[in-house]
Scaffold this motif. Structure first.
Motif, PDB file in Angstrom:
ATOM      1  N   VAL A 194     120.498  84.621  51.694  1.00  0.00           N
ATOM      2  CA  VAL A 194     119.241  84.535  52.446  1.00  0.00           C
ATOM      3  C   VAL A 194     118.034  84.578  51.511  1.00  0.00           C
ATOM      4  O   VAL A 194     117.080  83.803  51.660  1.00  0.00           O
ATOM      5  N   ASP A 195     118.064  85.460  50.540  1.00  0.00           N
ATOM      6  CA  ASP A 195     116.924  85.590  49.628  1.00  0.00           C
ATOM      7  C   ASP A 195     116.707  84.302  48.833  1.00  0.00           C
ATOM      8  O   ASP A 195     115.565  83.851  48.661  1.00  0.00           O
ATOM      9  N   ARG A 196     117.773  83.735  48.335  1.00  0.00           N
ATOM     10  CA  ARG A 196     117.618  82.508  47.551  1.00  0.00           C
ATOM     11  C   ARG A 196     117.165  81.354  48.437  1.00  0.00           C
ATOM     12  O   ARG A 196     116.342  80.531  48.022  1.00  0.00           O
ATOM     13  N   LEU A 197     117.703  81.262  49.646  1.00  0.00           N
ATOM     14  CA  LEU A 197     117.248  80.234  50.576  1.00  0.00           C
ATOM     15  C   LEU A 197     115.745  80.351  50.819  1.00  0.00           C
ATOM     16  O   LEU A 197     115.019  79.351  50.836  1.00  0.00           O
ATOM     17  N   ARG A 198     115.277  81.576  50.984  1.00  0.00           N
ATOM     18  CA  ARG A 198     113.850  81.797  51.227  1.00  0.00           C
ATOM     19  C   ARG A 198     113.030  81.456  49.992  1.00  0.00           C
ATOM     20  O   ARG A 198     111.988  80.785  50.079  1.00  0.00           O
ATOM     21  N   ASP A 199     113.478  81.892  48.839  1.00  0.00           N
ATOM     22  CA  ASP A 199     112.734  81.649  47.605  1.00  0.00           C
ATOM     23  C   ASP A 199     112.599  80.159  47.293  1.00  0.00           C
ATOM     24  O   ASP A 199     111.585  79.723  46.737  1.00  0.00           O
ATOM     25  N   GLU A 200     113.621  79.371  47.669  1.00  0.00           N
ATOM     26  CA  GLU A 200     113.636  77.960  47.302  1.00  0.00           C
ATOM     27  C   GLU A 200     113.193  77.040  48.433  1.00  0.00           C
ATOM     28  O   GLU A 200     113.192  75.817  48.281  1.00  0.00           O
ATOM     29  N   GLY A 201     112.829  77.604  49.587  1.00  0.00           N
ATOM     30  CA  GLY A 201     112.210  76.801  50.634  1.00  0.00           C
ATOM     31  C   GLY A 201     113.156  76.086  51.575  1.00  0.00           C
ATOM     32  O   GLY A 201     112.790  75.047  52.139  1.00  0.00           O
TER      33      GLY A 201
END
Length: 470
Positions: A194-201
């Protein structure tokens, strides 16, 4: 999985055998065969199997299997029906020596037998465990056997992923299962939490998964042999359960929503099969994964989502969620890889079944050569696929006034408008992109030929044949 063996001569202990119709090979010394076939009026139609019981004789049971014209599809049908007819046999010897093409016969029979023997509940699988295939040249048929076994193993894997109840199967579980299989096959793995999905848009995936306590993921598989001359990216819809979100589905329509990640299972199976067979093609699979649930944090009708890459979508229906997660993954694939071909596979629309029935998927592509190659691959694989037009007049049906796109059209042509929506995210690769809607053929209500009841694993076979054609 069944144990297959190749042999040039029948084993002495062969008591249960299968012969094609007509049974021209008299090595088995079955004098009553001709009279039996005449009485049964068995003329060899593909998939028809008749059993002759011969007490105190060897062989004691003979299955006469129709193979139609003798092509691979005919042998596939024969293999499937033999599994269903040999309800008590644990081993069987099958004579392929009369086949005009023993390579095609071997692969077809292995696929039909192995896929029909699958059952979602292992305790209920048929007792058949060992199959001996008689061929003129076992060494020559070995590669066909290897290819057939890869198809059976990876299609069965996709079926099991899809059949698994959603109480167990959430995005993290899918990632764990497929990552473990990829590690064994030597396939590279990359994971977005989830965090990486959010960070990368990846805001589309996050929106669809935002209503669930079991957060979304994206999984990438990468098979990259040194000998590769093409790079193909496959994108598979991975909705591990779909309530419809705030635009909630009727209760009956939710019963089979564990199958809504069938596209993700298919592309994962295809990459693993390509690795098993060491194809000289680089294959990357992207599986955007989410649960589409109802809660205070769920996405809403009327929301505007900015996808990976910058395109925006106005939400008309939260039950049109598959295209939202696919959009992020398609845009990422184009930006990161610019592949030779980009193909997405999804259980996307109920309109697929309305248009084409329960056994045929819908294909959309601008490029005729790519469409023809996929149709040919599906034909060889025995999976139904029909091309639908990406009709230009329908583009306005998915064009929003406050965003770039609507995710749903109320004007009909639901399968085509979904394809038009996705095409926008193929961007500069739209001329080398194809969309396959396999919602209807992803599930079988009853066993039929090589299809077991439940998830069919549709798409693994077609994608693998396409990759092999390159």
């Amino acid at each position: 999985m069944l144990d297959f063996r190749l042999a040039a001569a029948p084993p002495e202990e062969a008591t249960v055998v299968a012969l094609p119709v007509p049974a021209a090979d008299r090595r088995w010394d079955i004098p009553e065969a001709e009279a039996f076939l005449t009485q049964a009026e068995h003329t060899g139609e593909a998939g028809r199997v008749e059993r002759l019981v011969r007490p105190l004789s060897t062989p004691s049971t003979v299955f006469f299997a129709g193979i139609g014209t003798g092509d691979e599809a005919g042998w596939r049908a024969a293999g499937a029906e033999i599994v269903r007819s040999a309800t008590k046999a644990t081993s069987i010897t099958v004579d392929l020596t009369s086949a005009a093409d023993q390579i095609a016969a071997t692969r077809g029979f292995v696929e039909g037998t192995g896929l029909a023997a699958y059952h979602a509940n292992p305790a209920k699988r048929p007792p058949l465990a060992e199959v001996t295939l008689l061929v003129e040249d076992p060494a020559a048929a070995a590669e066909a056997l290897r290819q057939g076994l890869a198809v059976v193993e990876r299609t069965s894997f996709a079926r099991t992923l899809t059949n698994t109840p959603s109480s167990t199967k959430d995005p993290a579980w899918f990632v764990d299962q497929v990552s473990a299989a990829a590690a064994q096959a030597g396939v590279g793995v990359e994971i977005w939490d989830v965090d990486r999905l959010r960070d990368e848009g990846f805001n589309g995936i996050l929106a669809v998964g935002g209503g669930s306590t079991r957060g979304p993921r994206m999984l990438q598989l990468d098979y990259a042999p040194d000998s590769a001359t093409h790079h193909i990216v496959l994108v598979g819809k991975g909705i591990t359960f779909d309530t419809g979100g705030i635009d909630i589905k009727p209760a009956e329509a939710m019963l089979l929503m564990r199958k809504d990640m069938g596209g993700a299972a298919a592309v994962a199976g295809a990459v693993l099969a390509a690795a098993d067979l060491q194809l000289p093609v680089r294959v990357t699979a992207l599986t955007p994964l989410a649960e589409n649930m109802v809660s205070g944090s769920a996405w809403r009708p009327g929301d505007v989502i900015e996808h990976y890459g910058g395109l925006t979508t106005e939400v008309r229906s939260t039950d049109a969620e598959g295209r939202i997660v696919l959009a992020d993954a398609l845009a990422y694939a184009v930006e990161q890889y610019s592949p030779d071909y980009l193909i997405d596979v999804a259980t996307l629309t109920g309109a697929n079944r309305v248009a084409l029935g329960r056994r045929i998927g819908a294909l959309m592509a601008d490029d005729d050569d790519l469409a023809d190659a996929l149709l040919a691959a599906a034909g060889r694989a025995g999976e139904g696929l029909w091309r639908l037009p990406l009709h230009g007049d329908y583009v306005s049906m998915v064009t929003s006034e406050i965003a770039d796109l609507y995710n749903h059209s109320d004007g009909g042509a639901g399968t085509i408008t979904a394809g038009l929506f996705l095409r926008e995210f193929a961007g500069k690769q739209r001329g080398r992109w194809a969309h396959i809607d396999m919602s209807s053929p992803s599930w079988a209500d009853e066993p039929e030929r090589e299809l077991a009841k439940g998830a069919t694993g549709w798409g693994v076979r077609t994608l693998l044949r396409f990759l092999q054609s390159l």
